[in-house]
Structure formats: structure tokens, C-alpha cells
Design a protein around this motif. Sequence first.
Motif, PDB file in Angstrom:
ATOM      1  N   LYS A 139       3.413   5.440  -6.021  1.00 42.81           N
ATOM      2  CA  LYS A 139       3.052   5.424  -7.506  1.00 42.81           C
ATOM      3  C   LYS A 139       1.969   6.644  -7.698  1.00 42.81           C
ATOM      4  N   ASN A 140       1.128   6.894  -7.033  1.00 42.49           N
ATOM      5  CA  ASN A 140      -0.093   7.939  -7.319  1.00 42.49           C
ATOM      6  C   ASN A 140       0.931   9.327  -7.179  1.00 42.49           C
ATOM      7  N   GLN A 141       1.715   9.432  -6.074  1.00 41.33           N
ATOM      8  CA  GLN A 141       2.441  10.483  -6.044  1.00 41.33           C
ATOM      9  C   GLN A 141       3.471  10.861  -7.128  1.00 41.33           C
ATOM     10  N   SER A 179       0.787  -1.117   0.008  1.00 43.18           N
ATOM     11  CA  SER A 179       0.145  -0.093   0.009  1.00 43.18           C
ATOM     12  C   SER A 179       0.763   1.407  -0.041  1.00 43.18           C
ATOM     13  N   THR A 230       1.840  12.131 -13.608  1.00 42.80           N
ATOM     14  CA  THR A 230       1.376  11.630 -14.903  1.00 42.80           C
ATOM     15  C   THR A 230       2.827  11.192 -15.553  1.00 42.80           C
ATOM     16  N   ALA A 278       1.876   1.652  -3.618  1.00 44.44           N
ATOM     17  CA  ALA A 278       0.889   2.168  -4.381  1.00 44.44           C
ATOM     18  C   ALA A 278       0.506   3.758  -4.098  1.00 44.44           C
ATOM     19  N   TYR A 279       0.698   4.191  -2.868  1.00 42.04           N
ATOM     20  CA  TYR A 279       0.652   5.597  -2.424  1.00 42.04           C
ATOM     21  C   TYR A 279       1.912   6.414  -3.325  1.00 42.04           C
ATOM     22  N   GLU A 327       7.242  16.019  -2.537  1.00 43.06           N
ATOM     23  CA  GLU A 327       6.135  16.029  -1.765  1.00 43.06           C
ATOM     24  C   GLU A 327       6.254  17.137  -0.621  1.00 43.06           C
TER      25      GLU A 327
END
Length: 615
Positions: A376-378, A370, A381, A373-374, A508
Amino acid sequence: MMRERGKHNQKHTIANDNKARSDIHARHSEYYLLLIFALSVGIYYLPVTAEEIFSSLPYGLSIALAFISKTLFLLLIIESIMWMFYYMLLRVLIEKHLSIYNEAEYFIVLPFVLLTQCFLLASHLNIDMTEVFSLLINISYENGLADNKTKLLIGALGYTYTVLIIANVINLIPPVPVQRKANVTIIGAGDVVQKRLLPALLANGLYKENQIAIASDIIDSDFKKELDKKKIAYHEVYKKIPSTNTSHGNTEPDSEITTDPNNTLKSIINFIKTRSSYVLIATPADEHFPYMKALTELNISFGVEKPIVATQAELDALTLSGDNMMKNGFLLSYYWLEKALPLNYFFTLNSHYREFLDISFDNKKNVTASNLAYIKNQLGTMQGISIKLLEGIDKRAWSLMKENGGFYFETLIHPITLLHNILPTKIDHSALNFSWFLDESIAEQLNVEQADLGASYVEIKGKISGVNIDIRTGKYIENKTRFIKVSFTNGSIIMNLDTLCCQIDFLENNITHSTSICVKNKFGGKQTPAGSDDVSSVAHQDSLLHDKYLVQMNLFDLFVKNSGHWQSPQRFDDYPNQLKIIKDMSSWLTETDNETHFYRPKVVPKKVYQSLPNR
């Protein structure tokens, strides 16, 4: 109407449920056994016999009641014997697979059943109970009243009960899990087998020498010496006759002989049937499909090197078979399942790969799926994919020949596989520009005709769904480089294909965070030495080379442990992805509009050829 029908069905179901037999609680059976035990003890210790009890009654009635009592005793004796056979034997053999119970629960009442049987037999035979018990456990009893026939029958029951009780006690002991490794035969004896497959199977005790065999049409004499030294069995269809020329301490190459593919196939399959449960196919690509077909017909599970097939006809046949041929097959993919495994795991999160990887986030361990997955989202594009797969000299002439798709299917399939799995959309071939080249000096080095060679280098550029593509792949490149770089709006990924380490950076709150995913050293990865603080550099150790095929052979062994067939929809090999890629690549070969093509590359001098990766 549907509502009324539903009510009718519900009533019908309830009626059927009411008809079902009611279950008897376990305590009722225990009460019954205790009651019979008490009855047998009471009757045994009565000072009078059944005939004496009923003697005061009319003669006919007393005879009838005495007969009924003896019959009841006999039935109870038979019931106790049947109890022993049913619960100690039949239920273990049959009902164990149909209901849930524990054999130990019957050992609680076993003493009561045996004692009940002894008292009932003693009362029925008018002998002492201790005599019956002695006969059951086959101990001599002095001055006994039982005749020889009775002694034989009770003794036989005693032997039978002893065997049943011992068998049930053994059955209650938890088995020690001992998993025997299956024998594996490798079909092929070339460079991949000698330097990759065989060492990886033997590494870390994954397989022992006596569990492996080599089968090939011809086996190099030096390799045979190595196999003999390691006591590894091998099967050679055709024997080469070594040359007697030993000048300068070297022997000439073994004499060439003509081989028959059909005879080779038949001979090797017959050898496999005598010794192996599993097979690894590591022959040239044009031999893959015949072996896969033969092994599938014999229901022998196998692993097969890429590319899975070599011709359009084989591709069509494999497609028509659906998944039947590969339901017991494991498809290898050197880059996607090994060199780029960290990148593979990051994009797929396939749990089967996790045990092979070390993962850290900002130098912290215990990174979960998880968390990835976070991350990858951060990243945002995807903007660009750059793949450089530049390799050195390859003396295998077949890997560059036009007739079998050489470089196209043997090498280019790797970056196309990587692109296929990384790109968020389907590969649009029309959006890509292919430039094909051939070093003019290669033909002389391989001692072949230049006209027989396809391209040895390709440059692919274009833009698909807003993602810039830059792929450079070639052989005979002096400055060898192998890496993948994927750029995003908010970060980047660098996958080093030599150290097997992947570095992921993203922003971030204006702070750069770094994640590293590396193949563990024990599986061939080459990470930063222990204690090093420079975790961010693990993806840039270009000077280090990894041990080959360790991950893939461990994955294949996992497939073997699953009995050699896929038990869930989630596979951990490269099927069916590779099949889709080969279909696409096969269709690309039919397009001849470009200035250059795999079959007609631009032939350039060696100096120009070496400068191609930098242009």
C-alpha cells in the motif's frame, strides 16, 4: 510538599503491607498432615489406652488428662471431616473462582487424610481400624463392635465421600468442547431471503434446517412449499388465499389482503420469543428500525440489512441511542463486506476477514498483513477512483419508489460506501456533480405511475483533495458491469465485484509486481481454476458470478459465536460507517440546486438510457 506527601503515602503503604497476614507455604500444611497421620497411627498401635497411661497420676488429674486427650481426638476427627468437605466441595464451588489452584493437588494427600480419620475413629471408639474402613466403604464386617448408630454415621460419611471423590474426578477430566448452534429467525420472505440469506445459511453446513425459521406478514406459496420440503419452520401472520385459476398449468398471483404493520410486528416478535436466540432482519428498509427497537428491548441479538434506517426521524433516534441499539447488532453490507471484501481487507487489514481470502504476491503465497501494508505504501498517492455498478432488471417496484428513497438508499448507498472507505479524506459533496436519469419504459414494466419513481441511474463526477471521482450506478442496464478501479502515482487496484477478486499492481525498480486478493471459492469467490498460470487475470473474469452472501453469513455466525455482542472495539460489520454515510446522504437530498435530482430525474428514452454508461 507533593514530594513529602508522596513519601508519607509510601511509608503508609509499607506499614499496611507489613500488617498483611503472612502466607503459609503449601509444604507446611503437608508436614502437619503427615504429623497427624503418624500420631494417629502411633496412638492406635499403643498397647494401652489413655486411661491406663494416666492411671498412676492422681485421680482428678488422670480424669482431666483422659478427657483432654479424647477431646483432642474428637477435634482431629472433626478437622479431618471438615478438610474433606472444604477441599472436595466448598473450594471447588466457591474458591475456584477466587484463586488459582488445581484440584489434583488435593488427591495427593487424600489417602493420608482418609487413613488418619480411620485410625482416629478406631482409637476414639475402641474398635478395630479395619472395621471403621469397612463401614466407610459400606462393606459388611463380621463380629464388629460398633453399634448401629455408629455404623449409620460412618456409613453416611462413606457415601458422602464417595460422591465427592467421584465428582472431583469427573471435574478433573477436560471437557469436550461442544458448541451448540443457536436458532436463527429470518424476518422477511422476499427475494433477498429466498435467493441469498437462506441458501447462504444452509451452505457448507453452516446451519441446519431445524435451526432456521422464517417469519413474515405474507409468505409466497411457492416459497412455503420449498420450506415444507426442507422442513424449515415458518410463521405467516396473514394467510393468502390462492386463486383457483389454473389455466395453462399456472396459478394466478395470490389474492391481495390488507396488513397491519403493528399487528405484524407483535405477532412476529411473539414467535421469535418462543424459539430464537438470534434474528436476521431482511424486510424493506422502512421496517428495519421498529424490529431493531423491539429486539433491543428484549435483549435479542440481530443482524440487519442495509440501509439500517429509512427516515430522518429513525436516523435521529438511532444517533441519540449512541451504540446501545447496535451493541448487540450486526449491520450487513453486501458490497463492502462481501463483493469488495478483498479491497476492504487491503485498506483496513481487519484480521477477522483474513480466513475468507486467498492472497498471493508475485505468485507466492503466505502474504502477511505487514506485506500488504508495504505494498500500500509503494502504490504512492491516490489519483483517481472509478466505480461502475451497473445492474439489470429489478422487478421490486419499492426499490425505485420516491417515497422510501428507493434507488437512492437501496443502490447508491453501495458506491458511496465504497467511496467513503477508499477515499483518504472525507467526501466533499460540494465538489461532486450529480446527474440523475430515469428510463421512461421502467414505469410500464413495473406497472406504476412514472411520477412515483425516483431516478434509476446516476452519474457522479468531480475532484476531492486531488482525487478524480467517476461513479456510474444504475438499474435496468443491459450491459451489466461491476468493478472498482483506483489509480495511484505508482500503480493501480482493480476490484472485480463479480468474481470477488482484487488485483494490485505497482512498480518497484522498474519491475511491475502483482498482488491478488480473492475470496476463497468455498465462500463464493470465482478464482482462476487451479493450476492456471494466468494469476494476473483473476480480476477480469466478468463472465463469472459468485455465490451470494456466504461471507456475510459466516461473519454473522462469528458474531453469534461471540454471544451476539461486541467484545472488543474492533467490529467486523459495517457499523458505524454506514450510519455516517446515511447521515451524509440524507443531507444531500435537501440540496435542490442541481439541474436534476433524485426526486426529479431526467426522463429519457430507453435507447438513450442504455448509452449513458459509455458517454
